[in-house]
Design a protein around this motif. Structure first.
Motif, short mmCIF file in Angstrom:
data_model
loop_
_atom_site.label_atom_id
_atom_site.label_comp_id
_atom_site.label_asym_id
_atom_site.label_seq_id
_atom_site.Cartn_x
_atom_site.Cartn_y
_atom_site.Cartn_z
N LEU A 170 50.41 36.16 -10.21
CA LEU A 170 51.54 35.68 -9.42
C LEU A 170 52.79 36.08 -10.20
N LEU A 171 53.68 36.82 -9.57
CA LEU A 171 54.82 37.40 -10.27
C LEU A 171 56.02 36.47 -10.30
N ASP A 172 56.56 36.29 -11.49
CA ASP A 172 57.82 35.56 -11.66
C ASP A 172 58.95 36.50 -11.21
N SER A 223 55.33 34.62 -4.58
CA SER A 223 55.65 33.24 -4.19
C SER A 223 56.96 33.22 -3.43
N THR A 224 57.03 32.30 -2.49
CA THR A 224 58.30 32.12 -1.79
C THR A 224 59.37 31.61 -2.77
N VAL A 225 58.95 31.09 -3.92
CA VAL A 225 59.91 30.70 -4.95
C VAL A 225 60.67 31.95 -5.42
N ALA A 226 59.96 33.04 -5.67
CA ALA A 226 60.61 34.29 -6.11
C ALA A 226 61.46 34.87 -4.98
N ARG A 282 49.75 38.29 0.87
CA ARG A 282 49.87 38.08 -0.58
C ARG A 282 51.07 37.20 -0.92
N ILE A 283 51.71 36.61 0.09
CA ILE A 283 52.86 35.72 -0.12
C ILE A 283 52.38 34.28 0.08
N PHE A 284 52.66 33.43 -0.91
CA PHE A 284 52.23 32.03 -0.86
C PHE A 284 53.42 31.09 -0.99
N THR A 285 53.33 29.99 -0.27
CA THR A 285 54.37 28.96 -0.27
C THR A 285 53.82 27.70 -0.93
N PRO A 286 54.53 27.14 -1.91
CA PRO A 286 54.06 25.90 -2.53
C PRO A 286 53.98 24.78 -1.49
N LEU A 339 52.95 25.62 -11.34
CA LEU A 339 51.96 24.74 -10.72
C LEU A 339 51.31 25.40 -9.51
N GLN A 340 52.07 26.21 -8.78
CA GLN A 340 51.49 26.95 -7.66
C GLN A 340 50.41 27.90 -8.17
N SER A 341 50.66 28.57 -9.29
CA SER A 341 49.66 29.50 -9.84
C SER A 341 48.39 28.76 -10.24
#
Length: 189
Positions: A43-45, A73-76, A112-116, A153-155
């Protein structure tokens, strides 16, 4: 919130050391090796995208991304879009930077995109609050801590390894939750 259990989250937070954490020596941390190795999906920062766009990604990172499945991640996505929003539209490089970020975001495969979820976000808020208190983070660092905690935490929840150049903050997270998996790198230049 159906997916968030307040009491369980408070029980989960018993790892609070109630003291400032010290940054560990690089030799104690999991850095990318020179030759890429097979392993778990990553999971890429956000710094991975930025360092790649700016030509500062080390060869070891580029090699790793060639052989491991990369997840996003939707965070990124949120952090990259924040960058687009803060860029000065009058600056001569702004259009180029926005175009480059757009290419990166459009290249992300939707599967390949994930949302917490609510559980991750609730725990991340608690964890980042503790980190801010322990380390004395102020203003901008507090938002960054929340985003880092959400990604970390998502990872864990997804069984992925975070790839990041943010050694200091993710070292602290690994000290608090050693079950997390992180691969660090140092950017070029």
């Amino acid at each position: 919130m159906a997916d968030f259990d307040f009491d369980a989250t408070l029980r989960w937070a018993r790892f609070d050391p109630q003291r400032t954490l010290a940054r560990r020596d690089d030799a104690e941390l999991p850095f990318l090796s020179e030759g890429p190795e097979a392993g778990s999906e990553v999971l890429l920062d956000t710094c991975v995208y930025i360092d790649s766009l700016q030509g500062r990604a080390p060869e070891a990172l580029l090699g790793l991304l060639d052989i491991r499945k990369a997840n996003h991640s939707t965070v990124a996505i949120q952090e990259l879009m924040h960058t687009v929003g803060v860029l000065d539209p009058r600056h001569p490089q702004t259009k180029t930077v926005i175009r480059q970020i757009g290419v990166v975001l459009q290249a992300m495969r939707p599967h390949r995109i994930f949302t917490p979820d609510a559980d991750v976000l609730g725990r991340a808020a608690l964890l980042s609050g503790m980190l801010c208190r322990l380390q004395g983070y102020e203003k901008d660092a507090r938002l960054r801590a929340l985003q880092d905690c959400s990604l970390f935490l998502q990872s864990i929840k997804l069984g992925l390894t975070v790839v990041t150049g943010n050694v200091k903050d993710f070292d602290y997270l690994l000290q608090l939750i050693p079950s997390g998996r992180v691969l660090f790198y140092r950017k070029r230049g």
